[in-house]
Scaffold this motif. Structure first.
Motif, short mmCIF file in Angstrom:
data_model
loop_
_atom_site.label_atom_id
_atom_site.label_comp_id
_atom_site.label_asym_id
_atom_site.label_seq_id
_atom_site.Cartn_x
_atom_site.Cartn_y
_atom_site.Cartn_z
N ARG A 44 1.28 -1.83 0.25
CA ARG A 44 -0.04 -0.08 -0.50
C ARG A 44 0.70 1.26 -0.40
O ARG A 44 0.73 2.31 -0.98
N TYR A 45 1.80 1.49 1.61
CA TYR A 45 2.10 2.29 1.34
C TYR A 45 3.76 2.81 0.34
O TYR A 45 4.50 4.13 0.59
N ASN A 46 4.32 1.57 -0.33
CA ASN A 46 5.42 1.45 -0.75
C ASN A 46 5.34 1.71 -2.22
O ASN A 46 6.65 1.95 -3.17
N THR A 47 4.19 1.40 -3.52
CA THR A 47 3.99 1.55 -4.12
C THR A 47 2.69 2.33 -5.01
O THR A 47 1.29 1.96 -4.07
N ARG A 48 3.10 3.45 -4.88
CA ARG A 48 1.33 4.37 -5.42
C ARG A 48 1.93 4.79 -6.72
O ARG A 48 2.71 5.32 -7.31
N GLY A 49 0.75 5.86 -7.24
CA GLY A 49 0.97 6.01 -8.36
C GLY A 49 1.47 5.45 -9.66
O GLY A 49 1.27 4.46 -9.59
N ILE A 50 1.40 6.44 -10.59
CA ILE A 50 2.22 5.83 -11.69
C ILE A 50 4.07 5.07 -12.37
O ILE A 50 4.55 6.71 -11.27
N ASP A 51 4.69 4.80 -12.63
CA ASP A 51 5.45 4.97 -13.23
C ASP A 51 5.77 5.32 -14.87
O ASP A 51 4.82 5.69 -15.14
N ASP A 52 7.29 5.63 -14.90
CA ASP A 52 7.34 6.44 -15.86
C ASP A 52 6.90 5.61 -17.46
O ASP A 52 6.67 6.02 -18.92
#
Length: 1144
Positions: free
Chosen positions: A260-268
């Motif tokens: 949850r808190y280690n992987t958020r949002g988008i990558d390139d």
């Protein structure tokens, strides 16, 4: 089909053998079964490139007498091969449960238990048997306490009940995709959802090289398991008199996987966290209905750092213009998969959510404005406000708003009798909240139910659906719980409403309990779980794929290295690096252009601006424990305005990333037109104040990939104090060892690293001496007492880094707003505290100076670099690899006719590989080889994969007779005459007799004849401009030596960065050119005489020059430019003596 796991103790081998063979198969001679054998390779085993042999053996040819049963558990298939702690492990499924058939003939199984068995250890290893491994991972140590099996965390993850597989169909694709690709191979999976791809891809590659009959045999035995993670549920019910089955299949993407808190949002690359594709399937007697929805994290760069207590501390981690390319990639991917995309945004007006929702809105607005063909419709629905107090039935308001799109998107429907589609789903709804768990699951449940109701009422004219929708609610509630446990560690909130359609007190209490559990799990346990996920997916830097031994592939690799230019291209980027200690000051209105554009030229502008700040806030006790981002925002705007509002600008710049640790901050700006070339931008920080507890001292680092070149920038503020040299050295080591990015990536894993900042190293002289030497323009003595230079020479700090010649006045410490050194009561000693250092294989420093602006009590420093980057065309690389493999395979097949029939398979293949690699090996007696080489100009073999003796042609007479206890040939008087291998002891040079057997012992002769150079730090670079002093008398000799070396140096095509260094250097501006652009007066440079301790003649006037030491490099691998071990005896430290007269 179930298998038995067999083991052969020596040489170690594991075998999967089908345990049940149907009598109908026995009676059919066309149906065969096989055994899949995994063998360890003991000879020349390399942990950096682990390999094993894999063979598919017919069951009738398999010798079971050499094997024994390793496990009594049934084996349901192999998940693949994985290296853990220097051991190679085979992962097999030992426990599963049958979910049911999604459609007739399409069974699905849930994985319940997984075991890992070693291919290295001669002892049977399975989970539950505690073992101690020695350094080689080969045998257990004695008299030691047992430890847990090294694969225990992986077993726990894979056995958590959230992984599924099917031996009948491709579970990674939706029903509509499978029907569209009906003719495709069963193993043509969608790698977005294949979680064991890293482990099994070599086995899939092995299968692809088999002929069609062997492929069918291997598939029939069910050896390979393709696993997804998510949820699959199935319920049977009736509609009227018709028996139907309802299934819900959710597949979690592994592209941006994590907690949850280690992987958020988008990558390139456009992948988002917690991306889930959910499909509702209704199987009826004559038709099959399917409807797909997706969920995923808000597709912008955002994160949550620190302890998260009840509120969302959301930070937008990248500028809007730098985010837009990733957003476009994300929605382009969705449209290529699903057609039209509609967004359902459930974010509310809370502090963190409103920031995220606003950023999302702006990105979608720009997305729709940039392309008419990429229209995305966004529907905002503040779930917490509209459904406040448990009024979840208000979701119907959302359904009313999107009703037209629900109907226009339609659904997928297939005729079961003809197996052909009737309707296609034309679009998809993408739903999100913050975590994409609780609110998202409630809304997706209602959307699925609405579309299913439309199908039943309008197409099938069925109205009695209570029993069906009761099971639908149950499956979706289970789906929400399962996805929530994977991402957040607990079941979903609001699941009571999803399950029953009502909100009860027991549900409220259950949600409160889950919230408390989430807080503990997400803040204190998820970090270790994230590491296990990265290990499973092969994302850790130290991981190596276990290759399946293939001699033909080895030949292909050799040719690929020679032809690297066929699938790659090189380019050069310019990077400006600047650093300033602000002393807590805000912008004063003084222009920053003399600093940021000191090296400006008419040809091009920098691709990247890397700006480091120290003491951006005043270091008072209130600021030490937490960062105030407001001042950083002010300086970010000031830099951005300077870059983009100048009158003669040729490029626009966007903020790529920024990071702050109390007073230390790092900001990177990129040219707008090159942002799409940048990937994998990450930021980390390291505290060193109060022994790592406080952030008043420390470092901020940002790493990125430009095309396929990795680079990292580190700004640091080290310990203060005139004599605190050891503490500064400790700070450097703490930062260098402690900066850890995702996937276990460290500074050493980057091709290029640049340090900038206030390192606080001083000049070890009195205040009066330093000021007097500055007044007399005597830099030689100043630099001899400079602390950082000494520490680099001694290898105590920055041992692998290079610093350009210092040709500017000390940058510390001035009276604020003046050019006067400190006149306060403390009268601090002037020093070069602000520095820029670098390392890399193809990096050139083309300027190093300071700017005469008066923002604070420090003068800013700046440097300009040219960095060569490489870009690989993966499609061209794969095509070339495929072509070369087929070519080599054909050569081997043609040569196989010439081999003896009584040779075994591997000897045949080895000999054929040698012939394919070098056709001249066909001349057994070696007669005429030289002539053929001259006539045909064919080079001899560059390497042979398998080397074996030719016993028939070996000359025994050249070897001495075997030794025994009574006879030693080396002591025999006639030994010298009977063997050419014997050396007379009297012929050995006496000077070498006392040489140590230590391989690191230096050559005694060299030690006697060559004086040791100063212990300068080593470098990973071979093509870096390096300062060197050259005596006038020695210039000609050096030039002659350089020319002779260059004339004899051969081009190494295996080096992707190989090129003519002279032509490359000729285009590089000199320090004089760049200094002139930065307002340095080079016409009045003071040249002082300095003694060279390593030169016999000290009477000559020495000139400062920069030369490229790489001309001495004749190898493809980079040599150390400034090595610690003193191999470069020609290197002489540069004593910078340039002084700008205007700075006196």
């Amino acid at each position: 089909m179930q298998c038995n796991l067999l083991v052969r103790d020596y040489p170690r081998a594991l075998a999967l053998q089908p345990s049940i063979i149907s009598h109908s198969y026995d009676s059919d001679p066309d149906v065969n079964f096989a055994v899949l054998v995994f063998e360890n390779i003991y000879e020349n085993f390399d942990h950096l490139r682990p390999q094993c042999n894999v063979k598919l053996v017919k069951s009738s040819e398999f010798d079971a007498n050499d094997y024994r049963r390793l496990s009594s558990k049934p084996i349901y298939g192999c998940l693949g091969l994985l290296q853990v702690e220097k051991d190679m492990f085979l992962a097999v499924v030992t426990g599963s449960t049958h979910i049911g058939e999604i459609r007739p003939g399409e069974s699905v199984h849930r994985i319940l238990d997984v075991e890992f068995y070693s291919l290295n250890d001669p002892h049977d290893i399975s989970y539950g048997v505690n073992r101690i491994y020695d350094d080689n991972g080969q045998s257990p140590l004695q008299n030691e306490q047992p430890v847990v099996h090294p694969c225990a965390p992986l077993k726990k993850l894979l056995s958590n009940g959230h992984f599924y597989f099917s031996s009948d169909f491709d579970l990674t694709r939706t029903l509509g995709a499978r029907i569209t690709m009906a003719a495709a191979d069963k193993y043509s999976f969608d790698d977005h959802f294949l979680w064991n791809k890293y482990m099994i891809k070599e086995l899939l590659n092995f299968r692809s090289k088999l002929n069609k009959v062997n492929q069918e045999t291997m598939d029939r035995c069910g050896f390979l398991v393709l696993a997804i993670q998510g949820y699959i549920g199935r319920k049977e019910t009736t509609i009227g008199t018709r028996a139907v089955s309802l299934s819900v299949i959710s597949k979690l993407s592994c592209k941006r996987a994590g907690t949850r808190y280690n992987t958020r949002g988008i990558d390139d690359d456009g992948n988002v966290a917690n991306f889930v594709e959910t499909e509702t399937i209704l199987q009826m007697p004559n038709t099959c209905f399917s409807y797909v929805q997706v969920r995923g994290s808000v597709p912008v760069f955002w994160e949550q750092q620190g302890l998260q207590v009840m509120t969302h501390k959301i930070q937008i981690s990248r500028g809007p213009d730098a985010t837009q390319p990733a957003v476009e990639r994300h929605f382009n991917e969705l449209q290529s998969r699903y057609g039209d995309v509609d967004i359902i945004n459930l974010l509310g007006v809370k502090e963190g959510e409103s920031i995220l929702s606003k950023e999302y809105e702006e990105r979608i607005f720009n997305l729709n404005g940039n392309s008419n063909d990429n229209f995305v419709r966004k529907n905002d629905f503040d779930f917490h406000t509209i459904c406040k107090g448990g009024s979840y039935e208000n979701v119907s308001l959302l359904i009313h708003d999107i009703q037209d799109r629900l109907e226009s998107f339609c659904f997928f429907l297939m005729d079961m009798e003809t197996n052909t589609p009737i309707f296609y789903q034309k679009g998809v709804f993408r739903t999100n909240c913050v975590d994409c768990l609780d609110r998202t699951n409630v809304v997706q449940t209602v959307v699925s139910k609405t579309v299913l109701d439309i199908y039943l009422r309008q197409i099938e004219s069925i109205y009695d659906t209570e029993s069906l929708f009761s099971r639908h609610s149950y499956l979706w509630a289970e789906n929400g719980d399962s996805l929530s446990k994977i991402y957040a560690g607990t079941g979903a909130l609001k699941s009571e409403f999803t399950r029953s359609g009502k909100l009860t007190w027991s549900g409220v209490i259950g949600d409160a309990t889950k919230t408390v559990n989430r807080f503990y799990i997400n803040n204190f346990q998820d970090k270790s779980k994230q590491e296990v996920i990265d290990l499973l997916l092969g994302k850790l830097m130290y991981q190596k794929v276990i290759e399946i031994h293939d001699p033909v592939h080895e030949l292909v690799l050799e040719d690929m290295q020679k032809r690297v230019n066929d699938f790659s291209s090189k380019s050069t980027i310019n990077v400006f690096v600047g650093s300033i200690n602000l002393n807590g000051c805000l912008p004063t209105g003084e222009s920053l252009s003399p600093w940021l554009f000191a090296f400006d030229n008419d040809e091009s502008e920098p691709d990247l601006f890397v700006i480091g700040f120290q003491e951006i806030v005043e270091l008072i006790p209130q600021q030490i424990m937490s960062a105030d981002p407001e001042k950083l925002r002010i300086w970010e705007k000031e830099i951005s305005d300077t870059l983009n509002n100048r009158s003669n600008k040729r490029s626009n710049y966007v903020m790529l990333r920024s990071g702050q640790l109390v007073g230390t901050a790092l900001v990177i700006y990129a040219r707008a037109d090159i942002v799409s070339n940048i990937r994998n931008v990450e930021y980390v920080m390291k505290k060193t104040g109060l022994r790592g507890m406080a952030g008043n001292k420390g470092a901020v680092a940002i790493r990125l990939d430009y095309h396929d070149a990795s680079m990292c920038f580190v700004t640091a503020h080290l310990a203060a104090g005139h004599s605190n040299i050891d503490e500064r050295n400790r700070d450097y080591k703490t930062i260098n060892d402690g900066l850890l990015f995702r996937n276990a990536r460290r500074l050493e894993h980057h091709e290029y690293v640049i340090w900038l900042g206030d390192f606080n190293y001083r000049i070890s002289l009195s205040n009066e001496e330093v000021r007097s030497l500055i007044e007399n323009e005597d830099f030689t003595e100043l630099l001899e007492a400079e602390q950082l230079t000494k520490q680099m020479e001694f290898g105590q700090a920055f041992g692998d880094y290079i610093e350009g010649p210092i040709t500017f006045l000390p940058t510390y410490k001035y009276d604020n707003g003046t050019n006067n050194y400190d006149t306060s009561e403390k009268q601090r000693v002037p020093a070069w505290t602000d520095r820029i250092l670098y390392r890399g294989s193809k990096i050139r420093q083309i300027g190093y100076s300071r700017a005469e602006i008066m923002v604070s009590d420090h003068k800013p420093v700046m440097s300009s670099f040219e960095i060569e980057v490489i870009k690989y065309d993966e499609a061209a690389k794969e095509k070339l690899h495929r072509e070369l493999y087929l070519e080599k395979l054909q050569l081997v097949s043609q040569s196989s006719v010439e081999t003896s029939s009584n040779e075994n398979k591997w000897n045949k293949l080895a000999k054929n590989v040698r012939k394919a690699n070098n056709p001249l090996l066909g001349d057994k007696n070696g007669i005429g080889i030289k002539k053929k080489l001259e006539d045909k100009k064919v080079e001899p073999a560059v390497g042979v994969l398998i080397d074996f003796e030719d016993k028939d042609n070996r000359k025994e007479e050249d070897l001495p007779p075997p030794s025994s206890e009574t006879y030693q040939w080396w002591n025999s008087a006639s030994s010298s005459s009977t063997s050419s291998l014997v050396v007379d002891k009297n012929d050995i040079d006496k000077e070498f007799r006392n040489i140590s057997s230590n391989p690191f012992h230096e050559d005694l002769v060299i030690r006697k004849t060559v004086p040791p150079p100063p212990p300068k730090p080593s470098s990973l670079s071979s093509n870096i401009l390096t300062p060197k002093k050259i005596n006038n008398d020695s210039k000609n000799n050096i030039n002659i030596d350089t020319k002779s070396i260059n004339s004899n140096k051969k081009s190494d095509k295996s080096n992707p960065f190989f090129e003519d260094d002279e032509s490359f250097l000729s285009s590089t501006p000199s320090f004089e050119e760049t200094s002139s652009r930065s307002n340095l007066d080079t016409s009045s440079v003071i040249r002082t005489k300095t003694k060279n301790p390593f030169s016999e003649n000290d009477d000559f006037d020495c000139n400062n020059q920069l030369i490229d030491l790489s001309v001495n490099n004749t190898n493809s691998l980079p040599n150390a430019v400034l090595p610690n071990n003193n191999r470069d005896t020609n290197w002489i430290p540069l004593t910078p003596t340039k002084i700008n007269n205007n700075n006196k």
